[in-house]
Design a protein around this motif. Structure first.
Motif, short mmCIF file in Angstrom:
data_model
loop_
_atom_site.label_atom_id
_atom_site.label_comp_id
_atom_site.label_asym_id
_atom_site.label_seq_id
_atom_site.Cartn_x
_atom_site.Cartn_y
_atom_site.Cartn_z
N ALA A 255 86.95 47.83 52.88
CA ALA A 255 86.97 46.35 53.66
C ALA A 255 87.26 46.55 54.97
O ALA A 255 86.84 45.64 55.90
CB ALA A 255 88.08 45.46 53.01
N ALA A 256 88.03 47.51 55.49
CA ALA A 256 88.24 47.91 56.86
C ALA A 256 87.13 48.47 57.56
O ALA A 256 87.03 48.41 58.73
CB ALA A 256 89.34 48.87 57.05
N SER B 31 90.97 48.71 50.11
CA SER B 31 91.22 48.28 51.40
C SER B 31 90.60 49.23 52.53
O SER B 31 90.24 48.49 53.58
CB SER B 31 92.66 48.61 51.37
OG SER B 31 93.77 47.74 50.81
N ASP C 214 94.12 53.70 48.60
CA ASP C 214 93.58 52.14 48.25
C ASP C 214 92.42 52.35 48.59
O ASP C 214 92.00 52.11 49.95
CB ASP C 214 94.51 51.37 48.82
CG ASP C 214 94.24 49.89 48.67
OD1 ASP C 214 93.09 49.71 48.38
OD2 ASP C 214 95.07 48.90 48.71
N VAL D 129 95.03 51.41 56.76
CA VAL D 129 95.04 50.82 55.40
C VAL D 129 95.92 51.62 54.65
O VAL D 129 96.32 52.92 54.94
CB VAL D 129 93.48 51.11 54.95
CG1 VAL D 129 92.60 50.21 55.93
CG2 VAL D 129 93.06 52.60 55.12
#
Length: 402
Positions: free
Chosen positions: A178-179, A175, A172, A168
């Motif tokens: 979300a991972a 991100s 951030d 990622v």
């Protein structure tokens, strides 16, 4: 032999796995090195952050000489006195509880990957093995650490790579969040990315990553192989951020130039390893750890961390002043004595021009100049380096604005 003779023999007998500058270094003292032709250089590469005490620090030299005459190697089937002493020093001066010793940063990161997977399988389930790492990261050259490294250029030619890694963008949080999935076991990052181009984590980002890992039951691994041990102006980079990792890896500067690596862990994670789960024949050997004890005590007792913090800020300001003179220098970044300049121009040519004038620096990705002086560096030596760098920039980029 002179430079030319040594280079010719090296080309004949040594595998070409490095892009080498055309000189052979044969001696070092403090912040200075000499090549085989007798030329002197001010060393702002420091063995890529290994020689943080400068070259041939007297305490390290004395410790190595003494240990060579006592015991060079014995197996980890037995307790090793300087290994235990170095582990005690590391634990008592950090937020971690236990230490595993190896021989390099890549090996330390391999150990961290294995420990994270072992812990997760016991605490999150048998399918939890995936580690999220950052774009631009660098974690080593073994197959697993190469795959953990978030730079595709290092992956080319080595497929199939081991499974179990996601990448990622650095800094951030969205991100990263979300991972995270059911297979995730850990997040692994460098608080200050070195090889990736000298990018520091934002403080609020790292604090949020710690909170995310706590909420999801993930381990947080800090790779401090390059940015640890005083280089950022703190004994460990995590201290600046006020964020404690569950696992931390060290190497480079740990033994003052002697090969060593270490993986430190909090007790809850360290307990996942039992006898036979991981090992290293030469890891924590008497010679390397005796050097490590001497180097770590020098780091603690000689004001070097404070020197990196104070003079690192001075060096940063001097680089910013140069950036105002040369518009092609578009960004100065980093912390302490891990600094970089983004250059809209031929970085390699600037490195070569500095070398011709007696200053060693290196470049990253063809557009970043990196500076890694020893923590023992003086203000006068920084001023000398800045003067040489300015001459090199004038040669390569043209006259500065001022």
């Amino acid at each position: 032999m002179d430079n030319a003779a040594l280079i010719a023999l090296g080309e004949k007998y040594v595998m070409r796995t490095y892009g080498r500058y055309p000189l052979a270094l044969v001696r070092g003292e403090g912040a200075r090195v000499w090549d085989a032709d007798g030329r002197e250089y001010l060393d702002f590469v420091s063995g890529l952050a290994v020689n943080s005490l400068g070259h041939c620090h007297p305490r390290v030299v004395a410790a190595v000489r003494e240990q060579v005459g006592k015991l060079i190697h014995c197996s980890n089937l037995y307790w090793i006195e300087p290994q235990v002493e170095l582990a005690q020093l590391l634990v008592e001066n950090s937020a971690l509880d236990k230490v595993f010793f190896c021989n390099s940063g890549a090996e330390a990161n391999e150990a961290a990957i294995k420990l994270a997977r072992k812990y997760a399988k016991e605490h999150r389930g048998p399918e939890s093995y995936e580690i999220i790492t950052m774009r631009r990261s660098f974690h080593g050259r073994t197959l697993a650490t190469l795959t953990a490294t978030g730079q595709e250029k290092f992956h080319r030619g080595f497929a199939p790579l081991p499974a179990g890694f996601k990448y990622v963008p650095f800094n951030d949080l969205a991100s990263l969040r979300a991972a995270v999935g059911p297979r995730t076991c850990a997040v692994m990052l460098e608080p200050v990315q070195g090889e990736g181009g000298v990018y520091a984590a934002n403080k609020d980002y790292l604090q949020a990553v710690r909170a995310l890992c706590d909420d999801e039951g993930l381990l947080l691994i800090f790779d401090e192989v390059q940015c640890g041990l005083g280089r950022t102006g703190y004994l460990f980079a995590y201290q600046y951020y006020g964020v404690e990792p569950d696992i931390m890896t060290l190497a480079k500067a740990l033994a003052g130039g002697v090969p060593i690596g270490a993986m430190l862990a909090k007790e809850k994670a360290a307990a996942a390893f039992g006898p036979g789960d991981h090992a290293s024949t030469f890891g924590g050997n008497p010679l390397a750890t005796a050097a490590g004890v001497a180097a770590f005590k020098a780091l603690l007792e000689e004001g070097l961390v404070e020197n990196a913090r104070v003079l690192g800020e001075y060096f940063y300001q001097e680089l910013e002043r140069l950036a105002r003179e040369f518009p092609q220098l578009t960004d100065v970044r980093g912390r302490g004595f891990l600094l970089g300049i983004e250059i809209d121009g031929p970085a390699d040519a600037v490195v070569a021009a500095c070398q011709e004038r007696g200053l060693l620096i290196n470049s990253l990705h063809g557009h970043v100049l990196r500076f890694l002086p020893p923590l023992t560096i003086s203000k006068d030596e920084i001023d000398q380096a800045i003067a040489i760098l300015k001459e090199a920039l004038q040669e390569v980029l043209g006259q500065g604005a001022n």
